[in-house]
Design an enzyme around this catalytic site. Structure first.
Site, PDB file in Angstrom:
ATOM      1  N   ASN A 142       3.299  -2.956 -13.273  1.00 38.21           N
ATOM      2  CA  ASN A 142       1.974  -3.507 -13.543  1.00 38.21           C
ATOM      3  C   ASN A 142       2.110  -4.913 -14.100  1.00 38.21           C
ATOM      4  O   ASN A 142       2.409  -5.099 -15.273  1.00 38.21           O
ATOM      5  CB  ASN A 142       1.240  -2.601 -14.536  1.00 38.21           C
ATOM      6  N   ASN A 147      -6.498  -6.070 -13.558  1.00 37.92           N
ATOM      7  CA  ASN A 147      -7.019  -5.544 -12.291  1.00 37.92           C
ATOM      8  C   ASN A 147      -6.812  -4.031 -12.154  1.00 37.92           C
ATOM      9  O   ASN A 147      -6.971  -3.475 -11.076  1.00 37.92           O
ATOM     10  CB  ASN A 147      -6.393  -6.288 -11.096  1.00 37.92           C
ATOM     11  N   ASP A 148      -6.464  -3.370 -13.259  1.00 39.92           N
ATOM     12  CA  ASP A 148      -6.166  -1.926 -13.174  1.00 39.92           C
ATOM     13  C   ASP A 148      -7.370  -1.115 -12.695  1.00 39.92           C
ATOM     14  O   ASP A 148      -7.232  -0.162 -11.936  1.00 39.92           O
ATOM     15  CB  ASP A 148      -5.700  -1.393 -14.537  1.00 39.92           C
ATOM     16  N   ASP A 334       2.682   3.374  10.576  1.00 37.41           N
ATOM     17  CA  ASP A 334       2.528   4.724  10.034  1.00 37.41           C
ATOM     18  C   ASP A 334       2.284   5.744  11.158  1.00 37.41           C
ATOM     19  O   ASP A 334       1.705   5.404  12.193  1.00 37.41           O
ATOM     20  CB  ASP A 334       1.314   4.685   9.088  1.00 37.41           C
ATOM     21  N   GLU A 363       7.055   5.095  12.365  1.00 38.80           N
ATOM     22  CA  GLU A 363       7.416   6.313  11.631  1.00 38.80           C
ATOM     23  C   GLU A 363       7.488   7.461  12.640  1.00 38.80           C
ATOM     24  O   GLU A 363       6.501   8.140  12.900  1.00 38.80           O
ATOM     25  CB  GLU A 363       6.381   6.624  10.541  1.00 38.80           C
TER      26      GLU A 363
END
Ligand code: CA
Length: 620
Positions: A142, A147-148, A334, A363
């Site tokens: 962090n 901006n959490d 993905d 993937e």
């Protein structure tokens, strides 16, 4: 269920409104891509415009070198797709994208063509000279507590919740680029950083709600470009994680579908059967085949229909936009085998045509080399399928490694698994483009499988970094972090200790690591830096010898160097390996240096390998 129903209601409302036009101006809710570049190899650009009843408008552009090829309306009046032709004479600048109805201006968008970065088309993608470091940005560090939690985004900071947001961000990654460089990393793959504005479990980032925007809890688009630039300064390529198979059910495009067939819609929620072998199964039923490709990955992830050309172009352009915008060194796709086969071949070709020296890994989570090879570009498949995907993920080698070092040697267990897994490489059309790993964000952590045994850590890591392939490591692996999938996904994705200022210790530093962690870290660092500086481990020819007396021996060689690796899988006994058997490789070599200990060996007619250990030698 509710989400799907609302999509159906939205669809029916749209048809009621079609043809209706407002007297005033039209607000352009979205124009994507927001800007583009001059001098691209592909002169075509499809601009998607979204605004209430925009389809009633005529479109005009007046800019030298740019012309409107075609304007496409869809079954949704809120969309227009404008195909532009940007020829080589077009200069960087801004032009009006003018929307009019009966001569009246309804909307105007200032469209910018930026100057293309010099050398952009020749950018190099990751290859066997690289080692990738995979991290989950919410869980790494962090760097900006401000901006959490972000207004308008429901999923707020909740560090106690394994599935909640923990506050990690782009600044946290930037703060540790020196650490990664020192460790010997040359490429960085972060799981998606694009906006995932789902109300819960959004930290993984795979339900993307805006393809053109970095999630505000990670930073801004400019922060992402800065991450790439800072990484590049340290010899680290940035790899983007792209999700073409599905979009968040909260994506504006899913809530107001550009076309009725933009996503796969079923009478009720229909999950993918996750049966990826249906692709090439000669006995497959229609229902299973369709469910693999068209079923939804999750209730929160609308399954995109890549067969729709407008969508496919949208996705390919989005990837190119990020490569160009952030100066990227690779793409990871993905859930590759859940996407439409033909469409994805075209997607890959669009990107590789723009960047011929680039790389894309899919993937390809399948259990056999035969199944995976099907998806690699150049494969000669029975059904005639021609894939465009350059790089595939070697899941079988991961499985083999995780088992091998935990087993007693026998004719079909232990080291023979490594040997056999590599022997199956004959399936692959391009053996220089195989992605190798021991763990990732979706698997048990390797050190849980190895019960925290540092000998097994060293053996498995040494194998990964000295055999063929493009190795990928997973954050925290360097300090032997553990986590089991059976305890929940969040447990394989715990916070890196020291990534948060309040943490009790900082494992990014020597002082913050335990003695055992330092031993693991130092081993990894030494080997990574050796690998980085020795092309023999990137492109050197591999020759291996069938495991014998609990020891597996292989060599990597090029014109400059000869590397010999010996893995002793016995728990009990040290082994003296008689080297006569390796004459075809070793003839002419008389001495060696152990690259991990710098110890010299003046007689290599036989080599001693301690129990449960690896020896890596440079031969002279
Ligand atoms: Ca933060």
């Amino acid at each position: 269920m509710t989400k799907l129903k609302s999509i159906f209601i939205a669809l029916s409302l749209m048809s009621l409104f079609s043809g209706y036009s407002f007297a005033g101006k039209i607000k352009l809710d979205h124009v994507e891509p927001m800007f583009w570049w001059t001098n691209m190899t592909n002169p075509n650009l499809q601009v998607m415009v979204h605004g209430k009843n925009i389809s009633d408008c005529k479109v005009a552009i007046d800019y030298p070198g740019v012309s409107v090829e075609r304007i496409i309306g869809t079954d949704n009046p809120n969309y227009l797709f404008i195909n532009l032709l940007i020829d080589k004479s077009a200069k960087a600048g801004t032009f009006d994208l003018l929307f009019t109805d009966n001569g009246k201006t309804k909307a105007n968008y200032k469209y910018e063509l930026k100057e293309r970065r010099s050398g952009s088309a020749n950018r190099k993608g990751f290859d066997t000279s690289d080692v990738l470091y995979l991290l989950m940005p919410d869980r790494f560090s962090n760097g900006n507590p401000d901006n959490d939690s972000v207004d308008g985004m429901e999923d707020k900071l909740d560090r106690e919740n394994p599935d909640g947001r923990h506050g990690g961000d782009i600044q946290g990654i930037i703060n540790h680029l020196d650490y990664l460089q020192d460790l010997g990393i040359t490429a960085l793959w972060s799981t998606p950083l694009m906006e995932d504005n789902m109300p819960k479990v959004s930290y993984h980032g795979y339900a993307i709600s805006d393809y053109y925007k970095i999630d505000a809890r990670y930073g801004t688009n400019d922060d992402y470009a800065r991450l790439s630039a800072e990484a590049k300064k340290r010899g680290i390529k940035l790899i983007i994680d792209i999700v073409t198979n599905h979009a968040a059910s909260e994506h504006w495009m899913v809530k107001d579908l550009p076309t009725k067939d933009w996503i796969h819609i079923f009478p009720e929620f229909t999950n993918s059967n996750h049966c990826k072998t249906t692709t090439n199964d000669p006995y497959v039923s229609d229902v299973d085949y369709r469910r693999n490709f068209d079923g939804w990955f999750d209730t929160s992830m609308a399954d995109l229909n890549q067969k729709n050309d407008l969508l496919l172009t949208y996705l390919a352009q989005n990837t190119i936009w990020w490569i160009e915008f952030a100066d990227l060194g690779g793409v990871r796709i993905d859930t590759y085998p859940y996407n439409d086969t033909e469409a994805m071949a075209e997607y890959c070709n669009l990107i590789m045509d723009e960047y011929p020296n680039f790389n894309i890994v899919g993937e390809t989570w399948l259990s056999s080399s035969a199944d995976i090879a099907y998806w690699q570009k150049g494969a000669i498949n029975n059904d005639g399928y021609e894939s465009g995907l350059p790089c595939v993920m070697d899941f079988p080698l991961m499985d083999a490694t995780l088992k091998a070092f935990n087993e007693k040697e026998s004719w079909n267990e232990g080291l023979i698994r490594l040997y056999n897994s590599l022997a199956a490489d004959y399936f692959y059309p391009d053996r220089d483009n195989l992605f190798t790993f021991l763990e990732n964000h979706d698997t048990d952590r390797v050190m849980s499988i190895m019960n925290g045994d540092i000998n097994k850590f060293k053996m498995s890591l040494a194998f990964l970094l000295t055999t063929r392939g493009i190795p990928q490591l997973y954050y925290g692996g360097e300090i032997m972090m553990q986590g089991r999938k059976s305890d929940g996904d969040g447990v394989m994705r715990i916070d890196f200790p020291g990534g948060w200022e309040v943490d009790a210790r900082n494992a990014f530093t020597k002082e913050g690591r335990t003695d055992l962690e330092n031993e693991a870290f130092n081993f990894q660092k030494k080997l990574l830096n050796y690998r980085k500086n020795n092309p023999v481990l990137h492109t050197g020819k591999l020759k291996h010898f069938a495991p014998e007396n609990e020891v597996y021996v292989y060599f990597r060689s090029n014109e400059e160097k000869m590397i010999m690796v010996l893995l002793n899988n016995s728990d009990e006994s040290s082994k003296t390996v008689d080297c006569k058997r390796f004459d075809e490789v070793m003839a002419g070599f008389t001495s060696a240096k152990n690259i991990m200990t710098d110890e010299k060996l003046n007689d290599i007619s036989s080599i001693e390998v301690p129990a449960k250990s690896v020896t890596i030698l440079e031969l002279y």
